[in-house]
Design an enzyme around this catalytic site. Structure first.
Site, PDB file in Angstrom:
ATOM      1  N   GLU A 126       0.833  -1.193   0.000  1.00 46.19           N
ATOM      2  CA  GLU A 126       0.000   0.000   0.000  1.00 46.19           C
ATOM      3  C   GLU A 126       0.870   1.245   0.000  1.00 46.19           C
ATOM      4  O   GLU A 126       2.102   1.163   0.022  1.00 46.19           O
ATOM      5  CB  GLU A 126      -0.970  -0.017   1.196  1.00 46.19           C
ATOM      6  CG  GLU A 126      -0.312  -0.191   2.549  1.00 46.19           C
ATOM      7  CD  GLU A 126      -1.278  -0.603   3.662  1.00 46.19           C
ATOM      8  OE1 GLU A 126      -2.297  -1.272   3.381  1.00 46.19           O
ATOM      9  OE2 GLU A 126      -1.007  -0.269   4.818  1.00 46.19           O
ATOM     10  N   HIS A 181      -4.200   2.356   8.496  1.00 46.06           N
ATOM     11  CA  HIS A 181      -2.961   1.836   9.065  1.00 46.06           C
ATOM     12  C   HIS A 181      -2.014   2.980   9.442  1.00 46.06           C
ATOM     13  O   HIS A 181      -1.927   3.979   8.733  1.00 46.06           O
ATOM     14  CB  HIS A 181      -2.224   0.946   8.056  1.00 46.06           C
ATOM     15  CG  HIS A 181      -2.907  -0.368   7.827  1.00 46.06           C
ATOM     16  ND1 HIS A 181      -2.918  -0.990   6.598  1.00 46.06           N
ATOM     17  CD2 HIS A 181      -3.579  -1.171   8.667  1.00 46.06           C
ATOM     18  CE1 HIS A 181      -3.579  -2.130   6.703  1.00 46.06           C
ATOM     19  NE2 HIS A 181      -3.989  -2.266   7.947  1.00 46.06           N
TER      20      HIS A 181
END
Lengths: 296, 375
Positions: free
Chosen positions: A209, A247
Site C-alpha cells: 500500500e 494503518h
C-alpha cells in the site's frame, strides 16, 4: 514446504484466557493446528478447551515443547509479553495486536534479531501455511495449499486476495501478514528471503500500500538474476497525501511513498503489476507461468 | 500527531538545542506588547503543512507591521485549520541552511538520521538527504555518522555540531516517543552556531497511554477536529473525506483502499475512506449511513464487506433494519461476501435487496446508478 510454520508446529497461546485467546484455541483446532499450551498469569493448572494453562512462557515451553507462540495481550503489556516469549527461547512469535507504540515495536524487533527468533507483527493477522498450520486469526476458508508465497501489509486485503487466488486454483505455500505499522518484526525483505529459500514456493505475491518504503525492498529483490517471479498489488492509488488511511504506516509523506512511484519501481524491476484487485489472479498466474518455464 | 512549531521548539530547547528568541501570541494586545527586537518573523501555528507557501509566515520590520501581520494570520485558514496562536521570532542572520531529521523508517526497523547541507523550503527538489540508519536510538555512534558526513559536509565545525545535534534529536524522540523530529532549516548563524529555525515533531499517538503530553495533545486536536471525524473516532470507525461522489462503507484499511481504487477504475471517484470494521454493529453502520446521507457530495452509497471473523448474515440483518428506517433517497448497493454470505444473500433477497457477488459488479452497479440519477 512453507516458511516458518509447518505441520510440526506446537502452538502456545499467550493470553489464552482472554476473548481472542479462547476463540483462537477452537479456531486453530479446526484448522488442524496443534495448540499445546496456554499462558495466563495466575491461572496455572487450569485448562481451556482441554489445553493446559501455565503462568509463564518458560514453564509452558519446558512442559510442552511449544515452538510457536501467538500473543494475545493488550498493547499496554505487549512488550513485556513478547520479550518474555522471545527470551524463553520460542523461535516463532506472532503479535497480531494493533495500537502498539513504535518504540515497543523497535524493542521487540531488536530482541527477536538478538535471539534468532522470527516475530510476525504487530498489527497483522499472523501467518498461515494452508493445509499445515495457522498462527493467527485469518479466516481459514480463504486459503488453499499451493505454490505461491504471499506477503501482505494489510489483513483484510490478504483475506480477500487469497480467497480470489484460491478460487482461481492458485494455492499458497504460506501467507505472512507483515503488518500495517511502520516498524515490524519480519519485514518485506526478510519475508522475501524466506520465500526465496523455500523450494516449494514458485512465485511471490506482494500485497502493499501507500506510505513507507517496504515496496522498494520487493523491487530490489526482483532485480536479482536469481529472483523468483513476483507479482504485486498495491492499494491506495486514490488516497490523498498527508492523511493516514487506517494503518499507522499508510500515509503519503513524500513522492517515494505514493502509489505511482512504488508501482513504477516495481514495474521497472520486472514485477507483474495488478492495477486492481480484479487483476490480481491473472498477475499471479502470469508470475507462476514464468516460474514454470524451463530456464533458457 | 504533528505538534505545532512552538510546541516542537519547546521540546528542542528541553535538549538545549538553540531556537531564535521568540514569543507566542494569542491576542492583538499581546502583539502590541511584544518587545522582541525587530525585524521579526510572524508565523501561523498550525499542524497543516505548506503554511509558508500559503502566506502563513511574514516578515515585520516595525511594530505596526507586526500588528498587521498578526491580524492577517489569525484570520487565515490552513487546509481548514485556524491557527492556534502566532509565533513571533527574531529575524535570523543566515550564513547557510541545513536539514537535519530523525524519523522512523520501516526498512531500518527504527530511527533513520537524515542530513542535507542544503536545507530550506526546496529540500524536496534537491538530491535526497544523506541517510544514517540507526535503528534503536541507543545504537547511535558519532564516529559512524561522522564517516558518512565527511564526503557530504566539508566544514568540520558544522559537522561536529550536526553530530551532537543529531544525538540530541534521538534523545528527544526516545524520551517523548516521537516518530519524526525534523529541523528544516537548521540555520548556521554568522558566528557558526546552529539554530533551529523551524521544528516538525510528530508524536506517536499509540504511546498516549503512557505519555500524558501526547494524550492531551490528541484530546486537544480532537476538540478542534471536524464533527464527523470526532464522531467516527469516538465510535471506533475510521473516516477520511475525499472529493468524489461514491460514499464507501468498507471493512479493513487495505480492503477499503482497494475498493476506493476499484471505484476509480470504474470511472467514478470515492467520497470517503470509511472503515467500519472496528464497529460493524447497528450503531457503527447507523453512524456511517447518517454521515454519508447528510454529505451533499455523496450521490450514492456502496457497502462492501468481506467477512472473515465477521458474520455477514449479521451485517445483512443490521442493514435490512437500517435501510427500512432510512429516509434518504440516495441509491445503495450492497456486497457482502465471505463468512456466511449465503445466509446474507437470503436475508437481503427476502427484504427485496440484491447482494452482489463481487466487489467489481457492486462497484459497476453503484457507478451506473449514480450516473443515471445525475443525467
Amino acid at each position: 514446504m512453507s516458511i516458518l510454520l509447518d505441520a510440526d508446529a506446537r502452538v502456545l497461546i499467550v493470553g489464552i484466557t482472554g476473548k481472542f485467546g479462547t476463540f483462537s484455541v477452537k479456531d486453530l483446532a479446526q484448522s488442524h493446528t496443534k495448540v499445546v499450551a496456554g499462558v495466563a498469569t495466575g491461572r496455572s493448572g487450569q485448562t481451556i478447551e482441554g489445553v493446559p494453562v501455565f503462568s509463564s512462557v518458560a514453564a509452558a515451553i519446558e512442559e510442552t515443547r511449544a515452538n510457536a507462540a501467538l500473543v494475545y495481550v493488550p498493547a499496554v503489556v505487549a512488550l513485556d509479553a513478547v520479550l518474555e516469549t522471545i527470551e524463553a527461547g520460542c523461535p516463532l512469535v506472532a503479535y497480531p495486536g494493533d495500537g502498539l507504540p513504535v518504540l515497543d515495536a523497535m524493542e521487540m524487533r531488536a530482541a527477536a534479531l538478538d535471539h534468532g527468533a522470527h516475530l510476525v507483527g504487530p498489527n497483522s493477522p499472523g501467518l498461515i501455511s494452508p493445509g499445515k498450520a495457522k498462527l493467527g486469526f485469518m479466516p481459514s476458508f480463504c486459503y488453499a495449499p499451493g505454490p505461491i508465497g504471499v506477503i501482505s501489509r494489510s489483513g483484510s486485503l490478504s483475506y480477500e486476495a487469497c480467497f480470489r487466488l484460491s478460487s482461481a486454483g492458485l494455492g499458497q505455500t504460506s501467507v505472512i501478514g507483515i503488518g500495517g505499522d511502520p516498524v515490524r518484526g519480519v519485514n518485506a525483505a526478510e519475508a522475501i528471503a524466506l520465500f526465496h529459500d523455500d523450494p516449494e514456493t514458485r512465485a511471490i505475491i506482494y500485497l502493499g500500500e501507500i506510505g513507507g518504503s517496504e515496496e522498494y525492498a520487493v523491487a530490489e529483490y526482483a532485480k536479482r538474476s536469481d529472483a523468483k517471479p513476483s507479482a504485486a498489488l498495491l492499494v491506495g492509488r486514490t488516497a490523498p497525501a498527508g492523511k493516514k488511511m487506517g494503518h499507522a504506516a499508510a500515509m503519503i509523506g513524500s513522492y517515494a511513498e505514493t502509489w505511482m512511484a512504488k508501482v513504477e519501481a516495481l514495474d521497472r524491476a520486472g514485477v507483474v503489476i495488478a492495477r486492481d484487485l480484479d487483476g490480481l489472479a491473472s498477475a499471479a498466474a502470469s508470475a507462476l507461468a514464468r516460474a514454470m518455464k524451463p530456464a533458457a | 500527531m504533528l505538534v505545532t512549531e512552538a510546541q516542537g521548539k519547546a521540546l528542542l530547547r528541553s535538549a538545549a538545542i538553540a531556537t531564535p528568541p521568540s514569543q507566542e501570541l494569542r491576542s492583538l494586545d499581546e502583539a502590541r506588547a511584544c518587545r522582541l527586537a525587530l525585524p521579526v518573523a510572524v508565523k501561523a501555528q498550525v499542524s497543516a503543512g505548506g503554511r509558508g507557501k500559503a502566506g502563513g509566515i511574514r516578515k515585520a520590520n516595525s511594530a505596526a507591521e507586526l500588528e498587521t501581520a498578526f491580524d492577517a494570520i489569525v484570520g487565515m485558514r490552513f487546509a481548514g485549520e485556524a491557527p492556534s496562536s502566532v509565533l513571533v521570532e527574531s529575524w535570523l542572520d543566515i550564513e547557510r541552511e541545513l536539514y537535519l531529521a530523525v524519523a522512523i523508517d520501516s526498512r531500518v526497523g527504527g530511527f533513520n538520521v537524515l542530513y542535507s547541507p542544503r536545507g530550506g523550503v526546496n529540500i524536496e527538489d534537491g538530491p535526497p538527504p544523506l541517510s544514517y540508519p540507526v535503528g534503536l536510538a541507543r545504537n547511535f555512534r558519532a564516529h559512524a555518522f561522522r564517516a558518512l558526513l565527511e564526503p557530504v559536509e566539508s566544514d568540520p565545525k558544522v559537522r561536529e555540531r550536526v553530530i551532537s545535534t543529531a544525538r540530541r534529536l534521538l534523545e528527544i524522540a526516545q524520551a517523548n516517543e516521537c516518530t519524526t523530529v525534523e529541523i528544516n532549516p537548521l540555520v548556521v548563524a554568522k558566528d557558526g552556531a546552529l539554530i533551529a529555525a523551524d521544528a516538525k515533531i510528530v508524536l506517536d499517538e499509540a504511546a498516549a497511554f503512557r505519555k500524558g503530553a501526547t494524550a492531551s495533545a490528541i484530546a486537544a486536536s480532537r476538540d478542534k477536529a471536524e464533527r464527523d471525524i470526532r464522531l467516527c473516532e469516538e465510535a471506533n470507525l475510521m473516516l477520511v473525506w475525499l472529493d468524489g461522489e461514491i460514499g464507501l462503507i468498507s471493512g479493513g484499511a487495505g480492503m477499503t483502499m482497494a475498493a476506493m481504487d476499484a471505484i476509480d477504475g470504474a470511472g467514478a471517484q470515492p467520497a470517503c475512506f470509511l472503515d467500519v470494521s472496528g464497529k460493524p454493529t447497528p450503531a457503527g453502520f447507523g453512524l456511517a449511513f447518517d454521515l454519508l446521507d447528510r454529505a451533499p457530495n455523496v450521490k450514492g452509497i456502496l457497502v462492501s464487506m468481506f467477512g472473515g471473523g465477521l458474520h455477514t448474515d449479521r451485517v445483512a440483518k443490521t442493514l435490512v433494519e437500517l435501510l427500512a428506517r432510512r429516509t434518504s433517497a440516495k441509491p445503495v448497493t450492497l456486497r457482502l461476501n465471505g463468512t456466511r454470505s449465503d445466509l446474507a444473500t437470503t436475508i437481503l433477497r427476502e427484504a427485496g435487496r440484491q447482494n452482489h457477488a463481487t466487489l467489481e459488479t457492486a462497484v459497476a452497479d453503484i457507478v451506473k446508478r449514480v450516473a443515471g440519477a445525475q443525467s
